[in-house]
Design an enzyme around this catalytic site. Structure first.
Site, short mmCIF file in Angstrom:
data_model
loop_
_atom_site.label_atom_id
_atom_site.label_comp_id
_atom_site.label_asym_id
_atom_site.label_seq_id
_atom_site.Cartn_x
_atom_site.Cartn_y
_atom_site.Cartn_z
N GLU A 16 52.89 46.34 35.37
CA GLU A 16 53.99 45.64 34.71
C GLU A 16 53.53 44.73 33.59
O GLU A 16 54.29 43.90 33.12
CB GLU A 16 54.82 44.87 35.74
N ASP A 74 64.83 42.30 48.12
CA ASP A 74 64.69 43.45 47.23
C ASP A 74 64.59 44.72 48.08
O ASP A 74 65.57 45.43 48.26
CB ASP A 74 63.48 43.29 46.32
N LYS A 108 69.02 46.40 41.00
CA LYS A 108 68.48 47.46 40.14
C LYS A 108 69.42 48.66 40.24
O LYS A 108 69.71 49.11 41.36
CB LYS A 108 67.09 47.88 40.60
N ARG A 133 62.25 48.08 36.71
CA ARG A 133 61.37 48.73 37.66
C ARG A 133 59.95 48.73 37.08
O ARG A 133 59.75 48.52 35.90
CB ARG A 133 61.79 50.18 37.94
N SER A 134 58.98 48.98 37.93
CA SER A 134 57.59 48.95 37.45
C SER A 134 57.31 50.08 36.47
O SER A 134 56.52 49.94 35.54
CB SER A 134 56.62 49.02 38.63
#
Length: 423
Positions: A211, A322, A345, A374-375
């Site tokens: 990230e 999450d 998300k 998102r990553s």
């Protein structure tokens, strides 16, 4: 498509409402193509052809996944979307009806792209420009527009890096009074951290993770936090709080014990029971009082630990769900006593309509919503518009560098164009 499924689709189509009485051009068509993620992998991008050009939106992909994410639960569904072009009235549907159609036929990664491109199409039909998508979202869902506070990932561990840190993301939350000030603080902090890591550990430790945060080859949680605090104190003393995405699923193990279930956590080569994990957090918060945010603090099935942590620390810091809640109103309802903040998300739940349901549930129940990337990210800026249009408290969009700047530059432009009087 089999007759039963087409019958269901036709019934849903017949209930769809018109969008501002505008009939789509007969040439309007929706299809998929491939584009790249920040990880170098391919993802799908949904495209709608209109008389004035193409509208498109893509789907990001995460590396750390909750057990109940939509992409895992519906991956058996197909990729053929030709049925969406069989009846032009598909373009007359409301967002919710369209999302109902696609989620009943297609898997999550594809529904994300389709749902988001349809959102942009509806804004286009309603004469909202790309730069005013946030305003369309606010109008549609009767939310109050506000620029979010960014949460910046500056040091990576866990699955996002190749080092020995169990915790996934070490972040800062600047305390500025504007988007510009917050991003300036993060940018300075990012460069200062680079300098400190290079000087203290060596240049090879300045490589970055998935990230965009630095991923030094260290294995001690306290060392990571000390590096960050040292960097903050160079130019931005007292201007940042600390945040950690623990991602406890990734270093925990579920075991049977005396007819029940216990959880074991491995941090720095030492094993912790659930009770010992709570004590570990207490020590961490005492040593680093600027920590105001802990995400995914325990295994998603270790509910007693979640409840205890929320009870003990929920008045002082954000206990963020999450993997536990996966942007799904069902799990938010089930675990609302475990959290006071929640990551949201689109691709985690599958459609924009489902994200809206989760967002509104959070607002009704005093849970702070955090719109998140998102990553594995795309070059889309849509989450910046979603966060602004919904008036989300925070946006979590990675490091203030590399491909992640797409989201932050959009926030800067929105602030400049729509929130400052430059005339």
């Amino acid at each position: 498509m089999d007759i039963k499924r087409w019958g269901l689709l036709s019934a849903i189509l017949s209930r769809g409402r018109k969008l501002h009485n505008v009939e789509p051009d007969i040439k309007t068509k929706i299809y998929l193509r491939q584009t790249l993620l920040s990880s170098g992998e391919f993802t799908c991008e949904a495209v709608i052809n209109t008389p004035s050009g193409q509208i498109f939106e893509s789907s990001p992909q995460g590396l750390t996944l909750g057990l109940n994410e939509a992409s895992l639960l519906t991956s058996h569904k197909g990729k053929n979307i030709s049925f969406l072009n069989d009846d032009i009235s598909i373009f007359d549907l409301s967002q919710e009806r369209f999302d109902e159609v696609i989620s009943s036929n297609i898997n999550s990664q594809i529904t994300t792209a389709l749902s988001l491109v349809f959102l942009k199409y509806r804004a286009h039909v309603a004469n909202f420009s790309d730069s005013r998508l946030f305003s369309f979202i606010s109008k549609e869902y009767k939310t109050e527009i506000a620029l979010p506070v960014p949460i910046f990932n500056i040091l990576n561990g866990g699955k996002h890096a190749g080092n020995g840190l169990e915790f996934c993301e070490f972040m800062i939350i600047p305390k500025g009074t504007s988007v510009h000030e917050n991003i300036r603080i993060a940018s300075e902090m990012y460069f200062d951290l680079h300098t400190i890591i290079k000087n203290d550990l060596g240049i090879k430790h300045t490589l970055v993770g998935r990230e965009g945060g630095f991923a030094p080859d260290i294995s001690n949680i306290h060392t990571a936090l000390e590096l960050i605090v040292k960097a903050i104190n160079i130019r931005n003393r007292d201007k940042c709080n600390l945040a950690i995405d623990v991602a406890a699923n990734n270093f925990s193990e579920k075991k049977s014990f005396q007819g029940g279930m216990v959880f074991e956590y491995n941090i720095g080569g030492q094993k912790y029971s659930s009770t010992e994990l709570i004590a570990y957090y207490k020590d961490l918060l005492n040593k680093f009082p600027h920590i105001v945010y802990l995400e995914d603090v325990a295994h998603e099935e270790d509910i007693d630990t979640w409840v205890k942590l929320k009870s003990e620390y929920g008045k002082d810091i954000l206990i963020v769900g999450d993997d536990l809640t996966v942007t799904n109103i069902h799990y938010l309802e089930k675990y609302k006593d475990c959290i006071n903040a929640c990551i949201l998300k689109v691709n985690q739940v599958g459609t924009f309509s489902d994200l809206i349901k989760a967002y509104l549930f959070c607002k009704r129940n005093g849970i702070i919503p955090i719109i998140s990337q998102r990553s594995g990210e795309t070059d889309s800026n849509i989450i910046a518009h979603i966060a602004t249009g919904l008036g989300s408290d925070y946006i979590k969009a990675g490091a203030p560098a590399r491909e992640r700047i797409v989201k932050y530059n959009t926030l800067l432009r929105l602030e400049d164009e729509f929130f400052y009087d430059n005339k």
